[in-house]
Design a protein around this motif. Structure first.
Motif, PDB file in Angstrom:
ATOM      1  N   PRO A  83      18.384 -21.205  -1.623  1.00 27.92           N
ATOM      2  CA  PRO A  83      17.953 -22.539  -1.215  1.00 27.92           C
ATOM      3  C   PRO A  83      17.932 -22.828   0.123  1.00 27.92           C
ATOM      4  N   GLY A  84      19.078 -22.114   0.889  1.00 31.08           N
ATOM      5  CA  GLY A  84      19.142 -22.361   2.422  1.00 31.08           C
ATOM      6  C   GLY A  84      18.462 -21.514   3.231  1.00 31.08           C
ATOM      7  N   VAL A  85      17.622 -20.455   2.884  1.00 26.45           N
ATOM      8  CA  VAL A  85      16.980 -19.812   3.523  1.00 26.45           C
ATOM      9  C   VAL A  85      15.412 -20.067   3.424  1.00 26.45           C
ATOM     10  N   PHE A  86      14.765 -20.747   4.270  1.00 26.95           N
ATOM     11  CA  PHE A  86      13.401 -20.984   4.308  1.00 26.95           C
ATOM     12  C   PHE A  86      12.953 -21.577   3.037  1.00 26.95           C
ATOM     13  N   ALA A  87      13.725 -22.394   2.459  1.00 19.46           N
ATOM     14  CA  ALA A  87      13.554 -23.233   1.229  1.00 19.46           C
ATOM     15  C   ALA A  87      13.604 -24.683   1.229  1.00 19.46           C
ATOM     16  N   MET A  88      14.365 -25.120   0.052  1.00 13.80           N
ATOM     17  CA  MET A  88      14.481 -26.468  -0.259  1.00 13.80           C
ATOM     18  C   MET A  88      15.684 -27.334   0.306  1.00 13.80           C
ATOM     19  N   ALA A  89      16.694 -26.511   0.502  1.00 15.05           N
ATOM     20  CA  ALA A  89      17.884 -27.288   0.975  1.00 15.05           C
ATOM     21  C   ALA A  89      17.762 -28.105   2.302  1.00 15.05           C
ATOM     22  N   ALA A  90      16.926 -27.564   3.260  1.00 11.78           N
ATOM     23  CA  ALA A  90      16.713 -28.039   4.742  1.00 11.78           C
ATOM     24  C   ALA A  90      15.904 -29.330   4.380  1.00 11.78           C
ATOM     25  N   ALA A  91      14.733 -28.993   3.472  1.00  5.71           N
ATOM     26  CA  ALA A  91      13.900 -30.171   3.160  1.00  5.71           C
ATOM     27  C   ALA A  91      14.726 -31.260   2.519  1.00  5.71           C
ATOM     28  N   VAL A  92      15.399 -31.262   1.628  1.00  9.55           N
ATOM     29  CA  VAL A  92      16.299 -32.317   0.867  1.00  9.55           C
ATOM     30  C   VAL A  92      17.223 -33.052   2.131  1.00  9.55           C
ATOM     31  N   PHE A  93      17.633 -32.240   2.856  1.00  6.72           N
ATOM     32  CA  PHE A  93      18.617 -32.827   4.075  1.00  6.72           C
ATOM     33  C   PHE A  93      17.625 -33.528   5.100  1.00  6.72           C
ATOM     34  N   GLU A  94      16.514 -33.396   5.167  1.00  6.79           N
ATOM     35  CA  GLU A  94      15.625 -33.956   6.164  1.00  6.79           C
ATOM     36  C   GLU A  94      15.304 -35.325   5.501  1.00  6.79           C
ATOM     37  N   ALA A  95      14.947 -35.305   4.132  1.00  2.64           N
ATOM     38  CA  ALA A  95      14.710 -36.475   3.525  1.00  2.64           C
ATOM     39  C   ALA A  95      15.956 -37.421   3.355  1.00  2.64           C
ATOM     40  N   LEU A  96      17.109 -36.826   3.208  1.00  5.23           N
ATOM     41  CA  LEU A  96      18.365 -37.732   3.059  1.00  5.23           C
ATOM     42  C   LEU A  96      18.578 -38.284   4.383  1.00  5.23           C
ATOM     43  N   GLU A  97      18.209 -37.525   5.469  1.00  2.94           N
ATOM     44  CA  GLU A  97      18.675 -38.184   6.963  1.00  2.94           C
ATOM     45  C   GLU A  97      17.782 -39.408   7.158  1.00  2.94           C
ATOM     46  N   ALA A  98      16.482 -39.355   6.719  1.00  6.02           N
ATOM     47  CA  ALA A  98      15.467 -40.255   6.855  1.00  6.02           C
ATOM     48  C   ALA A  98      15.224 -41.136   5.894  1.00  6.02           C
ATOM     49  N   GLY A  99      16.287 -41.193   4.848  1.00  7.54           N
ATOM     50  CA  GLY A  99      16.052 -42.213   3.692  1.00  7.54           C
ATOM     51  C   GLY A  99      17.096 -43.272   3.759  1.00  7.54           C
ATOM     52  N   PRO A 100      17.031 -44.113   2.550  1.00  9.67           N
ATOM     53  CA  PRO A 100      18.109 -45.209   2.333  1.00  9.67           C
ATOM     54  C   PRO A 100      19.455 -44.745   2.458  1.00  9.67           C
ATOM     55  N   ALA A 101      20.425 -45.643   3.372  1.00 12.04           N
ATOM     56  CA  ALA A 101      21.945 -45.295   3.549  1.00 12.04           C
ATOM     57  C   ALA A 101      22.480 -45.013   2.114  1.00 12.04           C
ATOM     58  N   ALA A 102      22.146 -45.600   1.138  1.00 17.22           N
ATOM     59  CA  ALA A 102      22.818 -45.332  -0.295  1.00 17.22           C
ATOM     60  C   ALA A 102      22.761 -44.050  -0.680  1.00 17.22           C
ATOM     61  N   TRP A 103      21.645 -43.323  -0.436  1.00 16.75           N
ATOM     62  CA  TRP A 103      21.764 -41.986  -0.571  1.00 16.75           C
ATOM     63  C   TRP A 103      22.733 -41.162  -0.265  1.00 16.75           C
ATOM     64  N   LEU A 104      23.461 -41.549   0.810  1.00 15.51           N
ATOM     65  CA  LEU A 104      24.492 -40.773   1.483  1.00 15.51           C
ATOM     66  C   LEU A 104      25.723 -40.678   0.790  1.00 15.51           C
ATOM     67  N   ASN A 105      25.675 -41.566  -0.228  1.00 15.02           N
ATOM     68  CA  ASN A 105      26.894 -41.671  -1.259  1.00 15.02           C
ATOM     69  C   ASN A 105      26.685 -40.542  -2.537  1.00 15.02           C
ATOM     70  N   LEU A 106      25.459 -39.998  -2.573  1.00 20.15           N
ATOM     71  CA  LEU A 106      25.180 -39.071  -3.636  1.00 20.15           C
ATOM     72  C   LEU A 106      26.111 -37.773  -3.593  1.00 20.15           C
ATOM     73  N   ARG A 107      26.299 -37.322  -4.659  1.00 16.78           N
ATOM     74  CA  ARG A 107      26.734 -35.948  -4.852  1.00 16.78           C
ATOM     75  C   ARG A 107      25.751 -35.020  -4.700  1.00 16.78           C
ATOM     76  N   ILE A 108      25.839 -34.329  -3.637  1.00 25.13           N
ATOM     77  CA  ILE A 108      24.796 -33.124  -3.235  1.00 25.13           C
ATOM     78  C   ILE A 108      25.449 -31.787  -3.171  1.00 25.13           C
ATOM     79  N   ASP A 109      24.892 -30.875  -3.924  1.00 19.43           N
ATOM     80  CA  ASP A 109      25.443 -29.441  -3.753  1.00 19.43           C
ATOM     81  C   ASP A 109      24.360 -28.386  -3.583  1.00 19.43           C
ATOM     82  N   VAL A 110      24.833 -27.225  -2.588  1.00 17.62           N
ATOM     83  CA  VAL A 110      23.813 -26.281  -2.516  1.00 17.62           C
ATOM     84  C   VAL A 110      24.427 -25.210  -3.396  1.00 17.62           C
ATOM     85  N   LEU A 111      23.736 -24.369  -4.167  1.00 19.63           N
ATOM     86  CA  LEU A 111      24.332 -23.132  -4.836  1.00 19.63           C
ATOM     87  C   LEU A 111      23.350 -22.102  -4.528  1.00 19.63           C
TER      88      LEU A 111
END
Lengths: 249, 249
Positions: A83-111
């Motif tokens: 997921p970290g190589v030209f895939a969804m992880a970077a996209a999720v973090f882009e959305a996280l950074e641009a999203g509501p502050a509350a999302w920052l408290n979510l547990r997020i794991d990359v496997l």
């Protein structure tokens, strides 16, 4: 109960390349999101909702995953490969950074998962056995000039190279230009590996000297690996082996 | 019965990162060879002989594996991480190419694994989410000048970078020089990730701005990742996320 997002890699296609860690997370998910063909690899079961979506909507998909997690769901975002190589992880973090502050408290794991270049490399032998680089040839999200600059510098550095997304129907000229640059910069006849649908039933593997490569040898389901100046071919009746020795001397 | 050699990756340490494909091959092996600590990860059982050997004897070990396969054994060569990334696959092929012609008829398979840079990247977020390179900083088998050249070109190409084998007791100066080159070439304060024993119980992850890095932050069990100029940090109470966006704009 607080929700979570796990961003996981399903590997290149063979189900025996999915890690037990990813299997365990999928077994507990309430929702799985991803590009249709990757979501289709997840078995349906009670209590699990599959949310397949189209290509090129990675940010919408990421927002959806984060929003569901904020509502308490156990969400798995699936990618092919890692997921970290030209895939969804970077996209999720882009959305996280641009999203509501509350999302920052979510547990997020990359496997992590088996990324396509390593599966392709394994099939061919060990072409990435020395220093190498990985370049996404899609110019959807970066200017072509930057890709060209990286190709020339990578050739000068004598890296073996792995190319993701080499060629799409909508912009077939990029890969043609890539091959021209390499023929110019590398000069010698180093091996180029075209690994299509690697690890799947319809896998094909072609090894072609750089001078004989043509752009139509790749499509978006092809992983392209280019040897360094030291990459060697061991000729065998049962299939040649391409490898880059550990030593440069 | 004809023997075979499978060159497999055990991943970075967590047993849940070993693929089912590798588990299946290990279950049928008659002999397992590899560096002591990796062989120690394989469970003993009747009918299986474990052959642990010391570091830096990769060619002897490879010859031993090929010879046993030529005698009809089902041999598995184990690496940490992925066998094709600075690990045993290239060594086995070097031994194969230099060995008796009969070895060319052996069945030889490479089975991919989760390489350390992808496990470390997953822990940190997605620092390798854009174009990147992987460099082995050990100068055992290549001249330091080549490493230095690659570092400068990689910085010019604005690759994220992953460094394997950053620092050994016998040549601690290499990593110090690496950091000097990067501080000079990258200028800005990009994040550097030191991931030690990633995925193991004693895993540590440190993120340090390049200007504040010192060579003693890494040893041979540390994976070092360096961001590109676009790599970002999302500050969070529960641990910062480091990622490189898909887009450069």
């Amino acid at each position: 109960m607080s929700g979570r997002v796990s961003i996981v890699g399903l590997g290149p296609g063979d189900e025996d390349l999915v890690t037990p860690q990813v299997r365990a997370v999928l077994a507990e998910a309430t929702d799985v999101v991803g590009y249709f063909p990757y979501v289709a690899r997840v078995a349906e079961r009670d209590g699990l909702t599959l949310h397949g979506s189209d290509n090129r909507v990675e940010i919408d998909r990421s927002q959806h995953a984060l929003q569901m997690a904020a509502e308490g769901k156990n969400v798995v975002v699936v990618s092919s490969g890692d997921p970290g190589v030209f895939a969804m992880a970077a996209a999720v973090f882009e959305a996280l950074e641009a999203g509501p502050a509350a999302w920052l408290n979510l547990r997020i794991d990359v496997l992590p998962g088996i990324t396509a270049m390593l599966a392709a490399s394994a099939r061919a032998g060990a072409p990435l056995g020395h220093d190498f680089c990985a370049i996404n040839l899609s110019d959807n999200l970066k200017p072509w000039d930057l890709i060209e600059k990286r190709l020339r510098l990578a050739a000068e550095a004598d890296f073996a190279m792995a190319f993701y997304n080499p060629r799409s129907k909508s912009r077939p000229e990029g890969f043609e230009k890539t091959l021209e640059i390499l023929k110019d910069a590398c000069g010698d006849d180093r091996p180029v590996i075209f690994a299509r649908n690697v690890s799947r039933d319809d896998e094909t593997l072609k090894v072609v000297p750089l001078s004989q490569t043509t752009a139509d040898m790749a499509d978006m389901r092809t992983m392209v690996l280019v040897g360094s100046s030291t990459t060697r071919i061991i000729k065998r009746d049962q299939g040649d082996i391409i490898y880059t020795p550990r030593s440069v001397s």
